[in-house]
Design a protein around this motif. Structure first.
Motif, mmCIF file in Angstrom:
data_model
loop_
_atom_site.group_PDB
_atom_site.id
_atom_site.type_symbol
_atom_site.label_atom_id
_atom_site.label_comp_id
_atom_site.label_asym_id
_atom_site.label_seq_id
_atom_site.Cartn_x
_atom_site.Cartn_y
_atom_site.Cartn_z
ATOM 1 N N ALA A 86 0.834 -1.203 0.000
ATOM 2 C CA ALA A 86 0.000 0.000 0.000
ATOM 3 C C ALA A 86 0.874 1.260 0.000
ATOM 4 O O ALA A 86 0.540 2.248 -0.654
ATOM 5 C CB ALA A 86 -0.930 -0.005 1.200
ATOM 6 N N VAL A 87 1.996 1.197 0.728
ATOM 7 C CA VAL A 87 2.910 2.351 0.755
ATOM 8 C C VAL A 87 3.428 2.636 -0.648
ATOM 9 O O VAL A 87 3.447 3.778 -1.108
ATOM 10 C CB VAL A 87 4.090 2.076 1.734
ATOM 11 C CG1 VAL A 87 5.224 3.059 1.504
ATOM 12 C CG2 VAL A 87 3.619 2.171 3.163
ATOM 13 N N VAL A 88 3.832 1.566 -1.346
ATOM 14 C CA VAL A 88 4.334 1.742 -2.720
ATOM 15 C C VAL A 88 3.213 2.284 -3.617
ATOM 16 O O VAL A 88 3.446 3.080 -4.522
ATOM 17 C CB VAL A 88 4.907 0.407 -3.263
ATOM 18 C CG1 VAL A 88 5.320 0.550 -4.718
ATOM 19 C CG2 VAL A 88 6.091 -0.037 -2.423
ATOM 20 N N ASP A 89 1.978 1.837 -3.335
ATOM 21 C CA ASP A 89 0.832 2.317 -4.128
ATOM 22 C C ASP A 89 0.454 3.756 -3.780
ATOM 23 O O ASP A 89 -0.360 4.362 -4.475
ATOM 24 C CB ASP A 89 -0.388 1.415 -3.892
ATOM 25 C CG ASP A 89 -0.324 0.153 -4.734
ATOM 26 O OD1 ASP A 89 0.416 0.156 -5.728
ATOM 27 O OD2 ASP A 89 -1.012 -0.831 -4.402
ATOM 28 N N GLY A 90 0.993 4.260 -2.675
ATOM 29 C CA GLY A 90 0.742 5.654 -2.339
ATOM 30 C C GLY A 90 -0.280 5.882 -1.248
ATOM 31 O O GLY A 90 -0.797 6.992 -1.106
ATOM 32 N N ALA A 91 -0.601 4.839 -0.473
ATOM 33 C CA ALA A 91 -1.619 5.007 0.573
ATOM 34 C C ALA A 91 -1.041 5.764 1.770
ATOM 35 O O ALA A 91 0.113 5.558 2.149
ATOM 36 C CB ALA A 91 -2.124 3.645 1.014
ATOM 37 N N TYR B 144 -4.940 -8.135 -0.900
ATOM 38 C CA TYR B 144 -5.857 -7.814 0.194
ATOM 39 C C TYR B 144 -6.950 -8.885 0.252
ATOM 40 O O TYR B 144 -7.730 -9.010 -0.696
ATOM 41 C CB TYR B 144 -6.450 -6.415 -0.003
ATOM 42 C CG TYR B 144 -5.361 -5.389 -0.135
ATOM 43 C CD1 TYR B 144 -4.464 -5.181 0.908
ATOM 44 C CD2 TYR B 144 -5.169 -4.674 -1.300
ATOM 45 C CE1 TYR B 144 -3.430 -4.279 0.792
ATOM 46 C CE2 TYR B 144 -4.135 -3.768 -1.424
ATOM 47 C CZ TYR B 144 -3.264 -3.578 -0.372
ATOM 48 O OH TYR B 144 -2.227 -2.694 -0.480
ATOM 49 N N LYS C 137 5.670 6.337 -2.933
ATOM 50 C CA LYS C 137 4.583 6.563 -3.887
ATOM 51 C C LYS C 137 4.998 7.525 -5.000
ATOM 52 O O LYS C 137 4.393 7.535 -6.067
ATOM 53 C CB LYS C 137 3.356 7.102 -3.152
ATOM 54 C CG LYS C 137 3.495 8.502 -2.579
ATOM 55 C CD LYS C 137 2.261 8.879 -1.789
ATOM 56 C CE LYS C 137 2.437 10.143 -0.989
ATOM 57 N NZ LYS C 137 2.355 11.366 -1.745
#
Lengths: 335, 359
Positions: free
Chosen positions: A230-235, B87, B73
């Motif tokens: 998620a961090v890599v995805d920008g969350a 997920y 990101k």
């Protein structure tokens, strides 16, 4: 096509269905065969049964044997005649109960207090666990956790003492603070409208910290790669909490909710006994305190048993309903 | 243009340094594989590129942009994790769309991107399923879908196939290779499996104990290992390595392995009496003496049949060696093998002290 073999597993081949499974008709076992298997099983696994025995004995002695006494809810019970010899009177006690304003009031009070507990007390440990999870400084996290766990280990009597002192009209900290702002002193524990907030708040203060352990354990079980991905995805951290942490611990939340619903009629009876007084009966008297007064103080054991049975029946229906709903909508259930 | 450039990259946890100043240039659109044993620092290096680990020292450039302090990101990288990192509460479509939703991409665009990616990866019919209802290979495809859908500048793969069985791994390896050809995106891939490295990489980076041992094309590493570590890590079975001493004979230098003398190629810069390691790849032995090759007597212990090939486990003067040979469908003669032959130019010599190749 489904291949079918009868009686002999050796006839089975993996050609029946695309996934290689075949329908198998198991050979019928005689009673002797079943007994022999059971004896063999017990002989091989007796250590497990020995370990199970204390829990089974505990359940029988403390949960099932007392059920024998439940029958007095349907009897005109006398301690001199005993349970068996007391005459049956059908649903008379239930009719009396439902005609008793105090009991009806106790039922509604129980429901209201439980609803408030569920509304504020149930999310509190979850929120606390989520907050602890965001604390990065390990030392501060441990310190804060210790502080919020502590009230759980304090006796209910002491807790009640602290609450009574804190809300005392003369030297209580709450009234002292109110005094700083020029407000008049309030005798909170004699005001029916203040009983429920104080009771629910006390419960949260005492149990939210300890209750958060279950959710912290669930959070610890979330795969760290989910967060990294998620961090890599920008969350952001907020998005990770909403989109990863909470959905990941949802099965635990649901299980805890079902258990909580099962105990919905069991509001903390000791704390109410210690905090309430006749002036606050209108909002504080619950089914369990009613049972205590009727059963132990007035000696109406049969009436108290009927009230207790009603309590248990409602809790049973609620927990079954909650479990079914949860299984249908969230794939999570206790059984 | 450089896709990813690492200069003097150091990683330390407190006082423990685990990556010791590595330099690496990954060209744009290149597929580079970091390979090495567990604990060699390859995953840490990849995570530093992704921004999941802070860089202690050195510089990292992604597409010529200094990225040391850039948030993950904002690096425009996508990562595929070893355990898929799907997920569990979201279905395939939502898993693939996760990154786009986080970036607040318009819904119509998300739907189209997810559909396109699902088409590429053969996931269209599984879009409504949750990860728990998928096989390992399908989960891996979803993980790749999540990476592809964002059209990043760099793909990072952290041992993405290690949770799959051998057959599926082979299949997925080919799919990754095909995908790279189709998407033409700079890729950095971490694995401990040298077969994966050999089959996927444009260039391989062999790492050991936090340093880069050698960088080169798969065939370059296979044919010309820089040291004994690379020689033993690349190739399956690994290169046979036997301690020896250099002797001189009228026809040139020889390596004396106990009592067995192996002639060496004349171009090698060795000196008499020098302690060396003789390296011979199992497949470079020959069972037939074609054209006066030097003979090496051996004592056969065991024959392992692999079908088209066989592995002969033997000893050469108490040194264990493995010989790889074609069976041609007949293994009846293999148990009688007592001599093998090796062309001198195939014999690698490494310095016994440093382990470095002697050229």
């Amino acid at each position: 096509m489904t291949a079918k073999s009868v009686g002999n597993a050796a006839n089975n081949t993996a050609s029946g269905t695309p996934d290689g499974t075949v329908e198998y008709a198991a050979p019928a076992l005689t009673l002797g065969d079943k007994l022999s298997r059971a004896v063999d099983h017990f002989r091989n696994e007796w250590q497990l049964y020995v370990m199970l025995a204390p829990a089974v004995i505990w359940c029988i002695v403390f949960l099932y044997k007392p059920m024998y006494g439940l029958q007095i809810a349907f009897k005109d019970y006398s301690i001199f005649r005993g349970v068996a010899a007391s005459p049956w009177i059908g649903l008379e006690h239930f009719e009396t109960l439902f005609g008793n304003d105090q009991f009806i009031r106790a039922v509604f009070n129980t429901i209201k207090i439980s609803a408030l507990n569920l509304l504020f007390g149930f999310p509190a440990p979850i929120i606390l666990a989520l907050m602890f999870n965001e604390v990065l400084h390990a030392g501060y996290k441990r310190f804060a956790q210790t502080i919020v766990y502590l009230p759980h280990f304090i006796s209910t009597v002491i807790i009640a003492g602290i609450v009574i002192t804190a809300f005392s009209p003369t030297a209580g900290i709450v009234n002292t603070i109110l005094g700083w702002f020029g407000a008049d002193s309030i005798y909170f524990l004699t005001k029916p409208e203040w009983f429920r907030p104080i009771f629910v708040g006390t419960g949260i203060w005492q149990e939210a910290g300890f209750g958060s352990i279950v959710f912290l354990a669930a959070i610890a079980g979330v795969n760290p790669s989910l967060y990294e991905s998620a961090v890599v995805d920008g969350a952001s951290r907020w998005q990770m909490m909403w989109k990863i942490t909470i959905p990941s611990i949802l099965p635990t939340i649901i299980i805890m909710l079902i258990i909580r619903i099962g105990n919905i009629m069991e509001v903390s009876f000791e704390l109410i006994i210690l905090l309430y007084q006749p002036a606050t009966y209108s909002t504080a008297d619950v089914v369990n305190t009613f049972v205590y007064r009727q059963g132990l103080q007035s000696g109406q054991y049969d009436m108290a048993a009927a009230a207790g049975l009603f309590n248990a029946a409602v809790a049973f229906v609620l927990v079954v309903a909650a479990n079914s709903l949860s299984r249908r909508y969230s794939r999570t259930s206790l059984w | 243009m450089t896709g990813v450039r690492l200069e003097g990259i150091v990683k330390a946890y407190g006082r423990i340094q685990v990556v010791h100043g590595i330099d690496l240039n990954v060209e744009e659109k290149e597929f580079v594989v970091l390979v090495g044993p567990s604990g060699c620092g390859k995953s840490t290096t990849l995570r530093m590129i992704a921004g999941l680990e802070e860089i202690t020292d050195g510089t990292l450039h992604i597409h010529e942009r200094l990225c040391n302090r850039v948030a993950p990101k904002d690096r425009d990288v996508a990562m595929v994790f070893q355990n898929y990192a799907l997920y569990p509460h979201l279905n395939v479509a939502d898993n693939i769309a996760f990154g786009l939703r986080i970036r607040k991409t318009p819904k119509a665009e998300i739907a189209k991107s997810v559909s396109d990616v699902a088409e590429i990866l053969g996931l269209t019919e599984y879009l409504d399923r949750r990860p728990a209802d998928l096989s390992g290979g399908q989960r891996q495809r979803v993980a790749m879908g999540r990476a592809i859908v964002r059209h990043p500048k760099v793909f990072l793969f952290d041992e993405p196939l290690s949770n799959l069985d051998a057959k599926l791994r082979t299949q997925m390896r080919a799919e990754i290779k095909r995908l790279h050809k189709r998407l033409d995106v700079t890729s950095v891939y971490v694995t401990h499996d040298q077969v994966e490295a050999m089959t996927l990489a444009d260039r391989i980076v062999v790492m050991n104990k936090g340093i880069i041992e050698q960088i080169g094309t798969p065939m370059d590493l296979f044919m010309n290992p820089a040291n004994t570590f690379v020689a033993s890590f690349i190739g399956s079975p690994p290169m046979n390595q036997m301690p020896a001493t250099i002797t001189r004979s009228p026809d040139g230098y020889r390596a004396l392995i106990d009592q067995v003398s192996v002639p060496l190629h004349n171009s090698l810069s060795v000196s008499e009496g020098q302690d060396v390691i003789v390296g011979i790849r199992p497949e470079h032995f020959s069972l037939k003496n074609d054209g006066g090759l030097p003979a090496i007597p051996l004592s056969l212990d065991l024959v392992e049949t692999l079908g088209s090939e066989a592995l002969l486990h033997a000893t050469v003067d108490n040194q264990s060696v493995i010989v790889k040979t074609d069976t041609n469908g007949d293994i009846s003669q293999l148990s009688n093998v007592d001599t093998v032959y090796v062309p001198p130019e195939k014999v690698k010599i490494f310095d016994a002290g440093t382990g470095k190749v002697i050229s």
